[in-house]
Design a protein around this motif. Structure first.
Motif, PDB file in Angstrom:
ATOM      1  N   GLU A   1       0.826  -1.211   0.000  1.00  0.00           N
ATOM      2  CA  GLU A   1       0.000   0.000   0.000  1.00  0.00           C
ATOM      3  C   GLU A   1       0.859   1.260   0.000  1.00  0.00           C
ATOM      4  O   GLU A   1       0.547   2.232  -0.674  1.00  0.00           O
TER       5      GLU A   1
ATOM      6  N   GLN B   1       2.316   1.789  -3.558  1.00  0.00           N
ATOM      7  CA  GLN B   1       1.343   1.990  -4.644  1.00  0.00           C
ATOM      8  C   GLN B   1       1.416   3.363  -5.297  1.00  0.00           C
ATOM      9  O   GLN B   1       1.398   3.450  -6.527  1.00  0.00           O
ATOM     10  N   PRO B   2       1.532   4.472  -4.548  1.00  0.00           N
ATOM     11  CA  PRO B   2       1.581   5.788  -5.209  1.00  0.00           C
ATOM     12  C   PRO B   2       2.821   5.976  -6.096  1.00  0.00           C
ATOM     13  O   PRO B   2       2.829   6.843  -6.966  1.00  0.00           O
TER      14      PRO B   2
END
Length: 179
Positions: free
Chosen positions: A166, A169-170
């Protein structure tokens, strides 16, 4: 048996068996993710393992798939209706993402641990998977904890692979199919 273990645990269907041909020979093993490897002495003490924890063992040690209660399977998210339980006598290697920490559970001091951090536990412990109450423990998006009671040890990992994914992810650039 291998197909059944693979379907119920998510582990690989293939297990490599290596035998030394000479004194002093060495075999190197490494998990797919960075982290600590710990040797468990299996025999008098048997263990339950979360999915992905098993790395290697003596040929005198194996694991069987033990069915879980429906409530544990529905909330578990990793082992489904089954959990791996060791059999035999010898050494087993388990691995974790990050460090492995051993926690002690006693009948007067049960413990709740984020489900994503549990690696292995004494098979003599009773456990239940519950929705987290926001009290002690690590946090995860799922909000599930394993609540252990009895007398024994639990091994936890200090990192959470889903949290890392997570966080990354960016920074992952997706290719545009129109380019």
């Amino acid at each position: 048996g291998a197909i059944g273990r693979s379907l119920t645990s998510g582990e690989s269907m293939f297990i490599t068996q290596a035998t030394g041909d000479a004194d002093g020979g060495q075999i190197g093993v490494a998990p797919a993710i960075p982290g600590e490897i710990v040797k468990l002495s299996v025999g008098k003490q048997q263990y339950c393992l979360n999915t992905g924890a098993f790395l290697a063992s003596d040929d005198s040690v194996s694991y069987k798939m033990r069915s879980q209660k429906l409530s544990k399977a529905a909330f578990g998210g990793t082992g489904g209706f089954f959990v791996m339980e060791t059999e035999g006598e010898g050494d087993m290697l388990v691995n974790a993402f990050g460090d492995l920490v051993e926690l002690t559970v006693t009948s007067d001091k049960p413990i709740s641990i984020d489900n994503e951090h549990v690696i292995a536990w004494d098979s003599s412990l009773d456990y239940d998977i519950q929705v987290a109450s926001g009290m002690f423990g690590f946090t995860s998006g799922e909000g599930l904890v394993n609540h252990f009671t009895g007398d024994g040890k639990v091994l936890i990992q200090t990192r959470n692979l889903h949290s890392l994914a997570e966080a990354l992810q960016p920074f992952i650039v997706e290719k545009n199919s129109n380019s």
